[in-house]
Design a protein around this motif. Structure first.
Motif, PDB file in Angstrom:
ATOM      1  N   LYS A   1       0.858  -1.184   0.000  1.00 25.35           N
ATOM      2  CA  LYS A   1       0.000   0.000   0.000  1.00 25.35           C
ATOM      3  C   LYS A   1       0.894   1.234   0.000  1.00 25.35           C
ATOM      4  CE  LYS A   1      -4.006  -1.974   0.110  1.00 25.35           C
ATOM      5  NZ  LYS A   1      -4.638  -2.157  -1.168  1.00 25.35           N
TER       6      LYS A   1
ATOM      7  N   LEU B   1       7.600  -3.218  -6.787  1.00 21.88           N
ATOM      8  CA  LEU B   1       6.858  -2.477  -7.812  1.00 21.88           C
ATOM      9  C   LEU B   1       7.785  -1.566  -8.604  1.00 21.88           C
ATOM     10  CD1 LEU B   1       3.802  -1.283  -5.689  1.00 21.88           C
ATOM     11  CD2 LEU B   1       3.918  -3.281  -7.181  1.00 21.88           C
TER      12      LEU B   1
ATOM     13  N   TYR C   1      -3.172  -0.449  -5.022  1.00 21.42           N
ATOM     14  CA  TYR C   1      -2.105  -0.100  -4.093  1.00 21.42           C
ATOM     15  C   TYR C   1      -2.448   1.115  -3.226  1.00 21.42           C
ATOM     16  CZ  TYR C   1       0.336  -3.253  -7.212  1.00 21.42           C
ATOM     17  OH  TYR C   1       0.690  -4.333  -7.973  1.00 21.42           O
TER      18      TYR C   1
END
Length: 160
Positions: free
Chosen positions: A26, A107, A159
């Motif tokens: 997140k 990511l 996310y």
């Protein structure tokens, strides 16, 4: 030989346990003044900030997610990141044609409309990446924002 096999399994176990499950990542706060990462809604003239929103009368789709951020606001690292160089959103130059390629937590993503303090190096979560550029000079009346785009062009919404 047995010791070699045992060591190999141990090394594999350590590597697997250290892998980050990107589906559980997140983003922390991206912008000063928006600690909840509020997403840009729709503007009458400029469309909506959601991933896949229509652009150019339906000729193309919005390839990222817009997070509200005031012109001149501080943009922060959402988690520990590596700065991987410049990312320009436009082919023609204008006052907001800047951004940065980043990676972290498994990511790869880009932040557009940001003037980074640096294009290389590493930052810890919450450290300053740079400053939001003056969106109002290019798009008067738009809700100013950071554009978040995944390197593989997938939807970043999960996310946030």
């Amino acid at each position: 030989m047995r010791l070699y096999i045992l060591f190999s399994f141990l090394l594999l176990a350590v590597i697997c346990s250290c892998r980050v499950d990107a589906s559980q990542v997140k983003f922390g706060p991206l912008c000063s003044g928006n600690s909840s990462n509020r997403k840009r809604g729709c503007d009458t003239k400029y469309g909506c900030g959601s991933y896949g929103a229509s652009r150019d009368s339906g000729k193309r789709k919005h390839g990222g997610l817009d997070i509200v951020c005031a012109d001149g606001a501080t943009v922060y690292a959402p988690f520990d990141v590596t700065l991987n160089g410049k990312a320009a959103p436009y082919t023609k130059n204008n006052a907001i044609n800047d951004g940065i390629n980043l990676s972290g937590e498994g990511l790869c993503f880009k932040l557009f409309y940001v003037k980074p303090d640096s294009y290389s190096g590493t930052l810890k979560k919450g450290q300053k990446i740079g400053t939001l550029l003056p969106m109002q000079t290019v798009y008067p009346g738009i809700t100013s924002h950071v554009h978040v785009q995944m390197c593989d062009k997938s939807d970043p919404t999960k996310y946030f």
